[in-house]
Design a protein around this motif. Sequence first.
Motif, PDB file in Angstrom:
ATOM      1  N   LEU A  13       0.573  -1.406  -0.162  1.00 20.99           N
ATOM      2  CA  LEU A  13      -0.048   0.063  -0.081  1.00 20.99           C
ATOM      3  C   LEU A  13       0.949   1.029   0.404  1.00 20.99           C
ATOM      4  O   LEU A  13       2.328   1.293   0.479  1.00 20.99           O
ATOM      5  N   SER A  15      -1.242   0.064  -3.271  1.00 24.36           N
ATOM      6  CA  SER A  15      -1.412   0.058  -3.914  1.00 24.36           C
ATOM      7  C   SER A  15      -0.378   1.126  -5.650  1.00 24.36           C
ATOM      8  O   SER A  15      -1.144   1.657  -5.986  1.00 24.36           O
ATOM      9  N   ASP A  37      -5.017  -3.200  -7.251  1.00 17.04           N
ATOM     10  CA  ASP A  37      -4.825  -3.037  -5.839  1.00 17.04           C
ATOM     11  C   ASP A  37      -5.458  -4.411  -5.854  1.00 17.04           C
ATOM     12  O   ASP A  37      -5.049  -5.386  -4.495  1.00 17.04           O
ATOM     13  N   ILE A  40      -2.259  -6.460  -4.183  1.00 13.84           N
ATOM     14  CA  ILE A  40      -2.216  -4.981  -1.990  1.00 13.84           C
ATOM     15  C   ILE A  40      -1.623  -6.436  -1.342  1.00 13.84           C
ATOM     16  O   ILE A  40      -0.971  -6.436  -0.351  1.00 13.84           O
ATOM     17  N   ASN A  47     -10.081  -5.151  -3.895  1.00 17.74           N
ATOM     18  CA  ASN A  47     -10.816  -4.621  -2.123  1.00 17.74           C
ATOM     19  C   ASN A  47     -11.730  -5.487  -0.941  1.00 17.74           C
ATOM     20  O   ASN A  47     -11.967  -5.229  -0.228  1.00 17.74           O
ATOM     21  N   ARG A  50      -9.547  -3.592   1.419  1.00 19.58           N
ATOM     22  CA  ARG A  50     -10.307  -2.613   1.726  1.00 19.58           C
ATOM     23  C   ARG A  50     -11.942  -3.069   3.005  1.00 19.58           C
ATOM     24  O   ARG A  50     -12.316  -1.108   3.332  1.00 19.58           O
ATOM     25  N   LEU A 158      -9.067   4.073  -0.468  1.00 20.86           N
ATOM     26  CA  LEU A 158      -8.441   4.180  -2.184  1.00 20.86           C
ATOM     27  C   LEU A 158      -8.594   5.297  -2.947  1.00 20.86           C
ATOM     28  O   LEU A 158      -7.884   5.695  -3.437  1.00 20.86           O
TER      29      LEU A 158
END
Length: 279
Positions: A13, A15, A37, A40, A47, A50, A158
Amino acid sequence: MDIANFEFNALHLPSPIEEIFDDCWNSKGIQVFVKRDDLIHPIISGNKWRKLKNYLQTFSFNTHSGLLSFGGAFSNHLYALAFAGHSLGIPTVGIIRGEELTTGSNVYLSQMNDWGMQLHFISRMDYRSKPIPPEYEKYAVISEGGFGELAILGMEDLVSELPVCDLIYTAIGTGATAIGLAKYTKNSVVGVLTLNNRAEIEEHSIPINLEIEDAYVFGKYAKQNNELDLFCAEFHQQHGIPIEPIYTGRMFYALIEHIKNGHIAPNTKLVAIHTGGVK
Ligand SMILES: Cc1ncc(COP(=O)(O)O)c(C=O)c1O
Protein backbone atom coordinates in the motif's frame (compact mmCIF):
# COMPACT_ATOMS: atom_id res chain seq x y z
CA MET A 1 -7.16 -4.38 17.14
CA ASP A 2 -3.85 -2.80 16.19
CA ILE A 3 -3.43 -3.63 12.52
CA ALA A 4 -0.74 -1.05 11.73
CA ASN A 5 2.18 -3.54 11.73
CA PHE A 6 0.32 -5.98 9.54
CA GLU A 7 -0.73 -3.24 7.14
CA PHE A 8 2.81 -1.87 6.94
CA ASN A 9 4.72 -5.17 6.72
CA ALA A 10 2.41 -7.50 4.81
CA LEU A 11 0.52 -5.27 2.40
CA HIS A 12 1.54 -3.40 -0.72
CA LEU A 13 0.00 0.00 0.00
CA PRO A 14 -0.57 2.35 -1.65
CA SER A 15 -1.19 -0.09 -4.49
CA PRO A 16 0.45 0.70 -7.85
CA ILE A 17 -1.32 2.44 -10.71
CA GLU A 18 -0.54 1.64 -14.35
CA GLU A 19 -1.57 3.21 -17.62
CA ILE A 20 -2.63 0.80 -20.36
CA PHE A 21 -2.66 1.55 -24.06
CA ASP A 22 -4.72 0.56 -27.08
CA ASP A 23 -5.54 2.29 -30.38
CA CYS A 24 -9.21 2.03 -29.52
CA TRP A 25 -8.85 4.66 -26.77
CA ASN A 26 -5.53 6.34 -27.61
CA SER A 27 -7.08 7.51 -30.91
CA LYS A 28 -9.81 9.33 -28.95
CA GLY A 29 -7.42 10.92 -26.49
CA ILE A 30 -8.86 8.74 -23.70
CA GLN A 31 -6.40 7.68 -21.00
CA VAL A 32 -7.03 4.45 -19.09
CA PHE A 33 -5.28 3.78 -15.77
CA VAL A 34 -5.63 0.59 -13.75
CA LYS A 35 -5.48 0.85 -9.96
CA ARG A 36 -3.78 -2.41 -9.09
CA ASP A 37 -5.50 -3.22 -5.82
CA ASP A 38 -5.09 -6.86 -6.87
CA LEU A 39 -1.42 -6.41 -5.88
CA ILE A 40 -2.17 -5.36 -2.28
CA HIS A 41 -1.69 -8.95 -1.14
CA PRO A 42 -1.93 -12.42 -2.74
CA ILE A 43 -4.92 -13.35 -0.53
CA ILE A 44 -6.48 -10.20 0.94
CA SER A 45 -6.34 -8.73 -2.50
CA GLY A 46 -8.30 -6.06 -4.26
CA ASN A 47 -11.32 -4.69 -2.52
CA LYS A 48 -11.09 -7.40 0.15
CA TRP A 49 -8.59 -5.39 2.17
CA ARG A 50 -10.45 -2.13 1.57
CA LYS A 51 -13.71 -3.71 2.78
CA LEU A 52 -12.32 -5.65 5.74
CA LYS A 53 -9.85 -3.13 7.12
CA ASN A 54 -12.28 -1.21 9.34
CA TYR A 55 -13.93 -4.40 10.65
CA LEU A 56 -10.50 -5.64 11.73
CA GLN A 57 -9.36 -2.29 13.09
CA THR A 58 -12.47 -1.74 15.22
CA PHE A 59 -12.54 -5.35 16.45
CA SER A 60 -12.00 -5.69 20.20
CA PHE A 61 -11.94 -8.74 22.46
CA ASN A 62 -13.60 -6.53 25.09
CA THR A 63 -16.84 -6.66 23.15
CA HIS A 64 -16.65 -9.66 20.79
CA SER A 65 -15.16 -13.16 20.61
CA GLY A 66 -14.42 -13.10 16.90
CA LEU A 67 -15.75 -12.23 13.44
CA LEU A 68 -18.45 -14.17 11.63
CA SER A 69 -19.60 -13.86 8.04
CA PHE A 70 -21.45 -15.65 5.24
CA GLY A 71 -20.68 -16.85 1.74
CA GLY A 72 -20.67 -19.52 -0.94
CA ALA A 73 -18.11 -22.31 -1.29
CA PHE A 74 -15.81 -20.09 -3.39
CA SER A 75 -16.31 -16.80 -1.56
CA ASN A 76 -13.33 -14.44 -2.05
CA HIS A 77 -14.60 -12.51 0.95
CA LEU A 78 -14.62 -15.46 3.39
CA TYR A 79 -11.26 -16.63 2.09
CA ALA A 80 -9.76 -13.20 2.82
CA LEU A 81 -11.48 -13.01 6.21
CA ALA A 82 -10.10 -16.43 7.20
CA PHE A 83 -6.58 -15.32 6.30
CA ALA A 84 -6.91 -11.96 8.05
CA GLY A 85 -8.21 -13.65 11.21
CA HIS A 86 -5.35 -16.14 11.11
CA SER A 87 -2.76 -13.36 10.63
CA LEU A 88 -4.13 -11.06 13.36
CA GLY A 89 -5.19 -13.69 15.91
CA ILE A 90 -8.93 -13.03 15.56
CA PRO A 91 -11.15 -16.16 15.64
CA THR A 92 -13.37 -16.39 12.55
CA VAL A 93 -16.51 -18.29 11.59
CA GLY A 94 -17.79 -18.85 8.06
CA ILE A 95 -21.41 -19.81 7.48
CA ILE A 96 -21.31 -21.57 4.12
CA ARG A 97 -24.21 -22.02 1.71
CA GLY A 98 -24.64 -25.76 0.96
CA GLU A 99 -25.23 -28.46 3.55
CA GLU A 100 -23.77 -31.10 1.19
CA LEU A 101 -20.33 -29.47 1.39
CA THR A 102 -17.45 -30.38 3.70
CA THR A 103 -14.09 -28.81 4.54
CA GLY A 104 -12.63 -31.07 1.84
CA SER A 105 -15.00 -29.99 -0.95
CA ASN A 106 -12.53 -27.57 -2.50
CA VAL A 107 -9.02 -26.26 -1.85
CA TYR A 108 -10.32 -22.89 -0.61
CA LEU A 109 -12.54 -24.42 2.06
CA SER A 110 -9.76 -26.71 3.25
CA GLN A 111 -7.32 -23.79 3.35
CA MET A 112 -9.82 -21.67 5.31
CA ASN A 113 -10.23 -24.56 7.74
CA ASP A 114 -6.43 -24.81 8.09
CA TRP A 115 -6.29 -21.09 8.89
CA GLY A 116 -8.61 -21.80 11.79
CA MET A 117 -11.90 -20.51 10.41
CA GLN A 118 -14.77 -22.55 11.82
CA LEU A 119 -16.90 -23.59 8.87
CA HIS A 120 -20.64 -24.20 9.21
CA PHE A 121 -22.43 -25.73 6.24
CA ILE A 122 -26.12 -25.00 6.02
CA SER A 123 -28.86 -25.65 3.47
CA ARG A 124 -29.56 -23.12 0.75
CA MET A 125 -33.01 -22.63 2.23
CA ASP A 126 -31.70 -21.86 5.76
CA TYR A 127 -28.95 -19.68 4.31
CA ARG A 128 -31.50 -17.18 3.04
CA SER A 129 -32.27 -15.98 6.57
CA LYS A 130 -28.54 -15.75 7.49
CA PRO A 131 -28.89 -17.54 10.83
CA ILE A 132 -26.24 -17.11 13.52
CA PRO A 133 -25.66 -20.33 15.50
CA PRO A 134 -26.29 -19.62 19.23
CA GLU A 135 -22.71 -20.52 20.18
CA TYR A 136 -21.50 -17.52 18.13
CA GLU A 137 -23.78 -14.84 19.48
CA LYS A 138 -20.76 -12.94 20.86
CA TYR A 139 -19.20 -12.75 17.40
CA ALA A 140 -19.33 -9.49 15.42
CA VAL A 141 -21.23 -10.15 12.21
CA ILE A 142 -20.06 -8.98 8.79
CA SER A 143 -22.74 -9.21 6.08
CA GLU A 144 -22.41 -11.52 3.10
CA GLY A 145 -19.73 -10.28 0.69
CA GLY A 146 -18.49 -7.83 3.35
CA PHE A 147 -21.17 -5.23 2.67
CA GLY A 148 -21.66 -2.60 5.39
CA GLU A 149 -20.92 0.94 6.53
CA LEU A 150 -17.39 -0.04 7.61
CA ALA A 151 -16.72 -1.54 4.18
CA ILE A 152 -17.97 1.62 2.48
CA LEU A 153 -15.74 3.69 4.78
CA GLY A 154 -12.77 1.60 3.60
CA MET A 155 -13.03 3.24 0.18
CA GLU A 156 -11.91 6.57 1.61
CA ASP A 157 -8.28 5.32 1.60
CA LEU A 158 -8.69 4.03 -1.95
CA VAL A 159 -9.99 7.39 -3.19
CA SER A 160 -7.09 9.17 -1.47
CA GLU A 161 -4.66 7.03 -3.51
CA LEU A 162 -6.21 7.84 -6.90
CA PRO A 163 -4.70 10.35 -9.32
CA VAL A 164 -6.73 13.31 -10.55
CA CYS A 165 -9.15 11.88 -13.12
CA ASP A 166 -12.63 12.34 -14.64
CA LEU A 167 -14.18 8.93 -14.28
CA ILE A 168 -13.81 5.76 -12.20
CA TYR A 169 -14.93 2.25 -13.19
CA THR A 170 -15.46 -0.66 -10.81
CA ALA A 171 -17.34 -3.96 -10.68
CA ILE A 172 -20.41 -4.28 -8.46
CA GLY A 173 -21.23 -7.35 -6.37
CA THR A 174 -22.72 -6.16 -3.08
CA GLY A 175 -22.17 -2.53 -4.09
CA ALA A 176 -19.91 -1.56 -1.17
CA THR A 177 -16.93 -0.69 -3.37
CA ALA A 178 -18.87 1.39 -5.90
CA ILE A 179 -20.97 3.17 -3.26
CA GLY A 180 -17.87 3.93 -1.18
CA LEU A 181 -15.91 5.22 -4.17
CA ALA A 182 -18.79 7.48 -5.20
CA LYS A 183 -19.22 8.67 -1.63
CA TYR A 184 -15.60 9.77 -1.21
CA THR A 185 -14.83 11.12 -4.68
CA LYS A 186 -16.31 14.07 -6.53
CA ASN A 187 -15.81 12.27 -9.84
CA SER A 188 -18.35 10.20 -11.70
CA VAL A 189 -18.24 6.49 -10.92
CA VAL A 190 -19.56 3.76 -13.19
CA GLY A 191 -20.37 0.51 -11.39
CA VAL A 192 -20.77 -2.54 -13.62
CA LEU A 193 -23.22 -5.06 -12.23
CA THR A 194 -21.99 -8.66 -12.16
CA LEU A 195 -25.32 -10.08 -11.04
CA ASN A 196 -28.93 -9.14 -11.57
CA ASN A 197 -29.26 -7.18 -8.33
CA ARG A 198 -29.99 -3.62 -9.45
CA ALA A 199 -33.10 -3.46 -7.25
CA GLU A 200 -31.19 -4.55 -4.11
CA ILE A 201 -28.34 -2.11 -4.83
CA GLU A 202 -30.82 0.72 -5.27
CA GLU A 203 -32.29 0.03 -1.83
CA HIS A 204 -29.07 1.50 -0.40
CA SER A 205 -28.51 5.20 -0.48
CA ILE A 206 -26.81 5.67 -3.83
CA PRO A 207 -24.64 8.77 -4.31
CA ILE A 208 -25.80 10.78 -7.34
CA ASN A 209 -22.39 10.47 -9.00
CA LEU A 210 -22.76 6.66 -9.23
CA GLU A 211 -24.07 5.30 -12.52
CA ILE A 212 -25.10 1.65 -12.46
CA GLU A 213 -24.50 -0.28 -15.69
CA ASP A 214 -26.55 -3.48 -15.88
CA ALA A 215 -25.96 -4.63 -19.47
CA TYR A 216 -22.90 -6.78 -18.83
CA VAL A 217 -24.11 -9.46 -16.40
CA PHE A 218 -23.87 -12.06 -19.21
CA GLY A 219 -26.97 -13.90 -18.05
CA LYS A 220 -26.38 -14.43 -14.38
CA TYR A 221 -23.73 -14.27 -11.70
CA ALA A 222 -20.55 -16.18 -12.56
CA LYS A 223 -22.14 -17.82 -15.61
CA GLN A 224 -19.35 -19.07 -17.85
CA ASN A 225 -19.17 -17.39 -21.24
CA ASN A 226 -16.61 -18.20 -23.95
CA GLU A 227 -16.47 -14.64 -25.29
CA LEU A 228 -15.72 -13.32 -21.81
CA ASP A 229 -13.08 -15.99 -21.17
CA LEU A 230 -11.38 -15.11 -24.45
CA PHE A 231 -11.61 -11.39 -23.62
CA CYS A 232 -9.86 -11.97 -20.25
CA ALA A 233 -7.10 -14.06 -21.85
CA GLU A 234 -6.49 -11.43 -24.56
CA PHE A 235 -6.55 -8.57 -22.05
CA HIS A 236 -3.93 -10.38 -19.97
CA GLN A 237 -1.77 -11.01 -23.01
CA GLN A 238 -2.03 -7.43 -24.31
CA HIS A 239 -1.63 -5.53 -21.04
CA GLY A 240 0.18 -8.02 -18.79
CA ILE A 241 -2.57 -7.66 -16.18
CA PRO A 242 -4.46 -10.82 -15.17
CA ILE A 243 -8.24 -10.44 -14.86
CA GLU A 244 -10.95 -13.01 -14.16
CA PRO A 245 -14.35 -13.27 -15.85
CA ILE A 246 -16.64 -12.96 -12.81
CA TYR A 247 -15.89 -9.38 -11.71
CA THR A 248 -12.99 -7.59 -13.38
CA GLY A 249 -13.55 -9.30 -16.74
CA ARG A 250 -17.15 -8.08 -16.90
CA MET A 251 -16.06 -4.61 -15.76
CA PHE A 252 -13.28 -4.21 -18.35
CA TYR A 253 -15.52 -5.65 -21.06
CA ALA A 254 -18.13 -2.99 -20.29
CA LEU A 255 -15.49 -0.25 -20.10
CA ILE A 256 -14.09 -1.08 -23.53
CA GLU A 257 -17.59 -1.31 -25.04
CA HIS A 258 -18.32 2.11 -23.51
CA ILE A 259 -15.23 3.52 -25.21
CA LYS A 260 -16.20 1.97 -28.55
CA ASN A 261 -19.84 3.10 -28.44
CA GLY A 262 -19.04 6.67 -27.39
CA HIS A 263 -20.48 6.41 -23.87
CA ILE A 264 -17.10 7.71 -22.68
CA ALA A 265 -16.28 11.15 -24.07
CA PRO A 266 -13.03 11.82 -25.96
CA ASN A 267 -10.12 13.08 -23.81
CA THR A 268 -11.49 11.49 -20.64
CA LYS A 269 -8.94 10.37 -18.08
CA LEU A 270 -10.32 7.32 -16.34
CA VAL A 271 -9.23 4.90 -13.64
CA ALA A 272 -10.47 1.31 -13.53
CA ILE A 273 -10.21 -0.37 -10.13
CA HIS A 274 -8.71 -3.85 -10.28
CA THR A 275 -10.67 -5.34 -7.40
CA GLY A 276 -8.70 -8.59 -7.42
CA GLY A 277 -10.37 -11.97 -7.48
CA VAL A 278 -7.63 -13.73 -9.42
CA LYS A 279 -6.89 -16.53 -6.96
C1 LIG B 1 -12.83 -9.54 -7.21
C2 LIG B 1 -14.06 -8.83 -6.83
N1 LIG B 1 -14.35 -7.66 -7.43
C3 LIG B 1 -15.47 -6.97 -7.14
C4 LIG B 1 -16.36 -7.43 -6.20
C5 LIG B 1 -17.58 -6.62 -5.92
O1 LIG B 1 -17.37 -5.77 -4.86
P1 LIG B 1 -18.58 -5.23 -3.98
O2 LIG B 1 -19.16 -6.43 -3.28
O3 LIG B 1 -17.97 -4.28 -3.05
O4 LIG B 1 -19.57 -4.65 -4.91
C6 LIG B 1 -16.10 -8.63 -5.52
C7 LIG B 1 -17.02 -9.16 -4.51
O5 LIG B 1 -17.04 -8.81 -3.41
C8 LIG B 1 -14.92 -9.35 -5.85
O6 LIG B 1 -14.61 -10.52 -5.25
